[in-house]
Write a protein that holds these residues in place. Structure first.
Motif, short mmCIF file in Angstrom:
data_model
loop_
_atom_site.label_atom_id
_atom_site.label_comp_id
_atom_site.label_asym_id
_atom_site.label_seq_id
_atom_site.Cartn_x
_atom_site.Cartn_y
_atom_site.Cartn_z
N ARG A 100 64.93 1.92 -52.60
CA ARG A 100 66.20 1.22 -52.41
C ARG A 100 66.94 1.74 -51.18
O ARG A 100 67.55 0.97 -50.44
CB ARG A 100 67.09 1.38 -53.64
CG ARG A 100 66.67 0.55 -54.84
CD ARG A 100 67.67 0.71 -55.98
NE ARG A 100 69.02 0.33 -55.57
CZ ARG A 100 70.10 0.47 -56.34
NH1 ARG A 100 69.98 1.03 -57.55
NH2 ARG A 100 71.27 0.08 -55.93
N ARG A 101 66.88 3.04 -50.95
CA ARG A 101 67.66 3.64 -49.87
C ARG A 101 67.04 3.37 -48.51
O ARG A 101 67.75 3.14 -47.52
CB ARG A 101 67.80 5.15 -50.11
CG ARG A 101 68.72 5.84 -49.11
CD ARG A 101 69.02 7.27 -49.51
NE ARG A 101 67.80 8.05 -49.66
CZ ARG A 101 67.36 8.51 -50.82
NH1 ARG A 101 68.01 8.26 -51.93
NH2 ARG A 101 66.24 9.23 -50.87
N THR A 102 65.71 3.46 -48.40
CA THR A 102 65.03 3.26 -47.11
C THR A 102 63.85 2.30 -47.30
O THR A 102 62.69 2.73 -47.25
CB THR A 102 64.53 4.61 -46.54
OG1 THR A 102 63.73 5.26 -47.54
CG2 THR A 102 65.69 5.51 -46.16
N PRO A 103 64.11 1.03 -47.53
CA PRO A 103 63.03 0.09 -47.88
C PRO A 103 61.99 -0.09 -46.78
O PRO A 103 60.80 -0.22 -47.09
CB PRO A 103 63.78 -1.22 -48.16
CG PRO A 103 65.09 -1.08 -47.45
CD PRO A 103 65.44 0.38 -47.52
N LEU A 104 62.39 -0.09 -45.52
CA LEU A 104 61.43 -0.32 -44.45
C LEU A 104 60.51 0.88 -44.28
O LEU A 104 59.29 0.72 -44.16
CB LEU A 104 62.18 -0.62 -43.13
CG LEU A 104 63.01 -1.90 -43.12
CD1 LEU A 104 63.70 -2.07 -41.77
CD2 LEU A 104 62.14 -3.11 -43.43
N TYR A 105 61.07 2.06 -44.25
CA TYR A 105 60.27 3.28 -44.11
C TYR A 105 59.36 3.45 -45.32
O TYR A 105 58.20 3.84 -45.19
CB TYR A 105 61.21 4.48 -43.97
CG TYR A 105 60.53 5.76 -43.55
CD1 TYR A 105 60.17 5.98 -42.23
CD2 TYR A 105 60.27 6.76 -44.48
CE1 TYR A 105 59.55 7.16 -41.84
CE2 TYR A 105 59.65 7.96 -44.10
CZ TYR A 105 59.30 8.14 -42.78
OH TYR A 105 58.69 9.31 -42.40
N PHE A 106 59.87 3.13 -46.50
CA PHE A 106 59.08 3.23 -47.72
C PHE A 106 57.88 2.29 -47.66
O PHE A 106 56.77 2.66 -48.04
CB PHE A 106 59.95 2.89 -48.94
CG PHE A 106 59.25 3.08 -50.26
CD1 PHE A 106 59.33 4.29 -50.93
CD2 PHE A 106 58.51 2.05 -50.82
CE1 PHE A 106 58.68 4.47 -52.15
CE2 PHE A 106 57.86 2.22 -52.03
CZ PHE A 106 57.94 3.43 -52.70
N ALA A 107 58.10 1.06 -47.17
CA ALA A 107 57.01 0.08 -47.11
C ALA A 107 55.89 0.55 -46.19
O ALA A 107 54.71 0.28 -46.46
CB ALA A 107 57.56 -1.26 -46.63
N VAL A 108 56.24 1.24 -45.12
CA VAL A 108 55.24 1.71 -44.17
C VAL A 108 54.33 2.77 -44.79
O VAL A 108 53.11 2.76 -44.61
CB VAL A 108 55.91 2.26 -42.90
CG1 VAL A 108 54.88 2.93 -41.99
CG2 VAL A 108 56.62 1.14 -42.14
N PHE A 109 54.91 3.67 -45.57
CA PHE A 109 54.16 4.83 -46.05
C PHE A 109 53.95 4.86 -47.57
O PHE A 109 53.54 5.88 -48.12
CB PHE A 109 54.87 6.11 -45.61
CG PHE A 109 54.88 6.29 -44.12
CD1 PHE A 109 53.71 6.59 -43.44
CD2 PHE A 109 56.04 6.12 -43.39
CE1 PHE A 109 53.70 6.75 -42.06
CE2 PHE A 109 56.04 6.27 -42.01
CZ PHE A 109 54.87 6.58 -41.34
N GLU A 110 54.18 3.73 -48.21
CA GLU A 110 54.05 3.68 -49.67
C GLU A 110 52.67 4.10 -50.15
O GLU A 110 52.53 4.77 -51.18
CB GLU A 110 54.37 2.26 -50.17
CG GLU A 110 54.29 2.12 -51.67
CD GLU A 110 54.71 0.74 -52.15
OE1 GLU A 110 54.79 0.55 -53.37
OE2 GLU A 110 54.97 -0.15 -51.29
N GLU A 111 51.62 3.74 -49.42
CA GLU A 111 50.27 4.05 -49.85
C GLU A 111 50.03 5.55 -49.96
O GLU A 111 49.24 6.01 -50.79
CB GLU A 111 49.24 3.42 -48.90
CG GLU A 111 47.81 3.56 -49.39
CD GLU A 111 46.81 2.82 -48.51
OE1 GLU A 111 45.60 2.85 -48.85
OE2 GLU A 111 47.23 2.22 -47.49
#
Length: 331
Positions: A100-111
């Motif tokens: 929720r706080r950093t959705p774009l950065y999270f999406a990049v490194f979620e894996e």
């Protein structure tokens, strides 16, 4: 309450241990237990880089459990299984708020936060001092956080430019094979190769040259750590010191698992909160207004919480300690 009972059980366990392996297990589990308690109580405060260490730690605990089960060590296994259950439950909560706080950065490194991404070494080797660079390059800072993030995302297929995975561009190839780097630029070179290997990329750099470059990088990362040790472990270098142990340990370089280094890391843990901190004025912190980072150094994104606790520093600390725990079962 469940975590408190586990830690009380651990205190009873510690009173009857004598051998070096048992000391390593005892001390690391105690430190890990405090760090798991931190995640449980402060799950809203961690960033992606902070959660990465807990992901790796969970794998290290599971790997340790396999070895302990084989050695018929049920008591320690019960402690570790309990800690790992709490860790995983707390991790789910932390992931929700981090996304929720950093959705774009999270999406990049979620894996990278996936249970199935990281694998542990099953054989061990030593670094080669002869591979240490005789001098360092003035360009070693060029592989900064922004460019390393871009190269990592191209391997993961999350760059936003293309969904193709395992893409090794000429720019990234130059940065990864550049000689005479040091500090975070050096550790990020190794991390790039590790991500490619965990992702099962088939580029020649990953398949054919991984061992060659890992040998070079870890030899030089060992030199960095020995220099940090010699200089008295300055606060501003502790994060790098632990990151080098974490990464090269995951690559199977057992000489990073020095007992005195493990004890030194544990001594840096906040005894109340279970985190690692001590803020330097030139650390990078997430911008509380937009969740981005002030990128002045090549260190990974940092986030401050509680009384000086640091998310990334805690991450590399607990995952490096998890490495000591995992390696101790091989001795």
């Amino acid at each position: 309450m469940r975590l408190l009972l586990l830690l009380v059980s651990l205190s009873l366990f510690t009173s009857c241990t004598t051998h070096e392996e048992e000391i390593v297990v005892r001390n690391t589990i105690e430190a890990i237990g405090k760090a798991v308690g931190l995640l449980k109580s402060q799950y809203k405060e961690f960033n992606v880089d902070g959660l990465l260490g807990y992901t790796i730690l969970s794998e290290q605990i599971e790997g340790t459990l396999e070895r302990l089960d084989a050695k018929k060590n049920p008591y320690t296994s019960i402690l570790l299984r309990g800690l790992n259950i709490i860790l995983k439950e707390s991790f789910i909560n932390a992931t929700y708020y981090t996304k929720r706080r950093t959705p774009l950065y999270f999406a990049v490194f979620e894996e990278l936060l996936s249970d199935e991404f990281w694998t542990l070494p099953t054989s061990w080797l030593q670094t080669t001092p002869e591979l240490v660079y005789p001098e360092l390059s003035d360009e070693s800072s060029y592989f900064d956080e922004k460019s390393s993030d871009e190269c990592f995302s191209l391997l993961l297929g999350t760059s936003g430019k293309t969904k193709e995975t395992c893409l090794v561009t000429p720019f990234c190839l130059r940065r990864i094979t550049q000689e005479k780097c040091t500090d975070y630029a050096l550790s990020h070179q190794l991390l790039y190769l590790m991500i490619g290997k965990m992702k099962h990329c088939q580029d020649d750099l990953i398949v054919k040259e991984f061992d060659h470059y890992a040998n070079i990088f870890c030899a030089n990362m060992m030199k960095v750590n020995l220099d940090i040790e010699q200089s008295g472990y300055p606060v501003g270098r502790q994060d790098l010191f632990m990151e080098n142990i974490l990464l090269c340990g995951l690559c199977g370089y057992s000489d990073f698992y020095k007992l005195e280094w493990m004890n030194k890391i544990i001594s840096w843990q906040n005894p109340i909160f279970g985190c690692f901190g001590n803020i330097e004025s030139n650390d990078n912190f997430e911008n509380p207004y937009n969740g981005d980072a002030l990128r002045k150094r090549v260190k990974r994104m940092e986030r401050r919480f509680l009384d000086g606790c640091l998310s990334h520093k805690t991450s590399v600390a607990i995952a490096s300690l998890g490495g000591f725990l995992y390696f101790s079962t091989y001795e």
